[in-house]
Design a protein around this motif. Sequence first.
Motif, PDB file in Angstrom:
ATOM      1  N   CYS A  13      12.272 -29.859  19.132  1.00  0.00           N
ATOM      2  CA  CYS A  13      13.231 -30.080  18.028  1.00  0.00           C
ATOM      3  C   CYS A  13      13.734 -31.508  17.911  1.00  0.00           C
ATOM      4  CB  CYS A  13      14.442 -29.179  18.210  1.00  0.00           C
ATOM      5  SG  CYS A  13      14.027 -27.466  18.447  1.00  0.00           S
ATOM      6  N   THR A  38      20.300 -21.998  12.458  1.00  0.00           N
ATOM      7  CA  THR A  38      20.463 -21.300  11.172  1.00  0.00           C
ATOM      8  C   THR A  38      19.448 -20.173  11.036  1.00  0.00           C
ATOM      9  OG1 THR A  38      18.868 -22.751  10.085  1.00  0.00           O
ATOM     10  CG2 THR A  38      21.181 -23.446  10.057  1.00  0.00           C
ATOM     11  N   GLY A  39      18.311 -20.304  11.747  1.00  0.00           N
ATOM     12  CA  GLY A  39      17.191 -19.370  11.598  1.00  0.00           C
ATOM     13  C   GLY A  39      16.149 -19.858  10.606  1.00  0.00           C
ATOM     14  N   GLY A  40      16.396 -21.009   9.986  1.00  0.00           N
ATOM     15  CA  GLY A  40      15.458 -21.521   8.976  1.00  0.00           C
ATOM     16  C   GLY A  40      14.066 -21.782   9.539  1.00  0.00           C
ATOM     17  N   THR A  41      14.006 -22.390  10.705  1.00  0.00           N
ATOM     18  CA  THR A  41      12.712 -22.730  11.298  1.00  0.00           C
ATOM     19  C   THR A  41      11.928 -21.459  11.646  1.00  0.00           C
ATOM     20  OG1 THR A  41      13.794 -24.660  12.294  1.00  0.00           O
ATOM     21  CG2 THR A  41      11.604 -24.119  13.100  1.00  0.00           C
ATOM     22  N   ALA A  83      13.946 -20.922  18.959  1.00  0.00           N
ATOM     23  CA  ALA A  83      15.345 -20.485  18.994  1.00  0.00           C
ATOM     24  C   ALA A  83      15.956 -20.567  17.596  1.00  0.00           C
ATOM     25  CB  ALA A  83      16.131 -21.355  19.971  1.00  0.00           C
ATOM     26  N   GLY A 100      23.030 -27.040  18.879  1.00  0.00           N
ATOM     27  CA  GLY A 100      22.213 -26.827  17.672  1.00  0.00           C
ATOM     28  C   GLY A 100      21.609 -25.440  17.584  1.00  0.00           C
TER      29      GLY A 100
HETATM   30  N1  PMP Z   1      17.459 -27.534  17.857  1.00  0.00           N
HETATM   31  C1  PMP Z   1      18.345 -28.455  17.445  1.00  0.00           C
HETATM   32  C2  PMP Z   1      18.592 -29.655  18.318  1.00  0.00           C
HETATM   33  C3  PMP Z   1      19.023 -28.289  16.228  1.00  0.00           C
HETATM   34  O1  PMP Z   1      19.915 -29.208  15.813  1.00  0.00           O
HETATM   35  C4  PMP Z   1      18.764 -27.129  15.456  1.00  0.00           C
HETATM   36  C5  PMP Z   1      19.477 -26.907  14.159  1.00  0.00           C
HETATM   37  N2  PMP Z   1      20.852 -26.688  14.272  1.00  0.00           N
HETATM   38  C6  PMP Z   1      17.849 -26.176  15.929  1.00  0.00           C
HETATM   39  C7  PMP Z   1      17.208 -26.426  17.138  1.00  0.00           C
HETATM   40  C8  PMP Z   1      17.597 -24.861  15.233  1.00  0.00           C
HETATM   41  O2  PMP Z   1      16.975 -24.934  13.988  1.00  0.00           O
HETATM   42  P1  PMP Z   1      17.283 -23.887  12.829  1.00  0.00           P
HETATM   43  O3  PMP Z   1      18.621 -24.265  12.231  1.00  0.00           O
HETATM   44  O4  PMP Z   1      16.174 -24.055  11.861  1.00  0.00           O
HETATM   45  O5  PMP Z   1      17.347 -22.507  13.404  1.00  0.00           O
END
Ligand code: PMP
Length: 340
Positions: free
Chosen positions: A301, A181-184, A178, A231
């Motif tokens: 996560c 931010t989209g970083g992952t 999911a 998140g």
């Molecule tokens: N799961 C949780 C619990 C998070 O806190 C976050 C980051 N906000 C993510 C998933 C998503 O990660 P990303 O920001 O790399 O998309």
Amino acid sequence: MSTHPDFCGTIGNTPLIRLNKLSELTGCEILGKAEFLNPGGSVKDRAALGIVQDAESKGLLKPGGTIVEGTAGNTGIGLTLVGNAKGYKTIIIIPNTQAPEKMEMLRNMGAEVRPVPPAPYSNPGNYNHIAKRVAEESENAFWANQFDNTANSEIHATTTGPEIWKQTDGRVSAFVTAIGTGGTLAGISSYLKSQNDAIQAVCVDPYGAAMWSWFKHGHLDFDDGDSIAEGIGQGRVTENVARAKIDTAYRVHDRHMLAIIRHLLHNEGLFLGASSGINVGGAVKVALAGGPGQTIVTILCDTAQKYMSRLFDQDWLTENDLPPEDLSIEAMIDEMKSES
Ligand code: PMP
């Protein structure tokens, strides 16, 4: 056993865990990257470290400086711990609707926490815009800007992606996660595709987010429904999202997410938060769409610890229109089959 030179060295190199029952039921290898085992307890420790190291190398963050960020939790925790280990102060701007436990946690870790009223991104009072202004107005301060700072996805391209490639001996056929931010998603999928372009990169959205609409239809208009997952759930194309080359996208209902987190807790011993449930739901959808024989990797996560008063409180769930009864994992898979 090796010794790490400091706290930051303990971030990353997380195990990949086979989700046994779901693998059996789908005929695929469904594997979860145990990011909840990072020292700050989430996948966002990596982004925090990546952003701080990048800012140091560019001279944007100087000795004794202050890191400012707008965050609902996990990134703030990562930045505060990395900041403590490296001698930086942290100011966290957080919407005041967030669970009080999160603010307490950040305060106890040493961050200066400034709760602000919630406001949409288009409003200058949005927590991210406030964080930018606070950094500009403070001396020797740096705005982490996790949504649009691509040092966030880059750390996943240089660490998490290669770890997954090695841990699966290059057998990974799909990666699904999911977007907050989209970083992952952007970082891991870009590395995996650089190794084998046939690896599928998949976005999974909770209802109420617009990324599914973006990747399936090229616009942000379908943001219908709602989710209790924290998140994740993005409504705009961040700089990190813009880096991602995505093959397809799915949506997962909250009642399926709940069935998954209960199943993983009671059958696999994994005590996980809602975004992990959405992610594993996405992995099941990839398994059902492509059929048996795939090796599908997703992200676990964080743990349910920060969300216990919600995810495991029947009254709270009922108030949020979520059924208290357990949906078996087999029944959930049947429902997902009839959706696709
Ligand atoms: N799961 C949780 C619990 C998070 O806190 C976050 C980051 N906000 C993510 C998933 C998503 O990660 P990303 O920001 O790399 O998309």
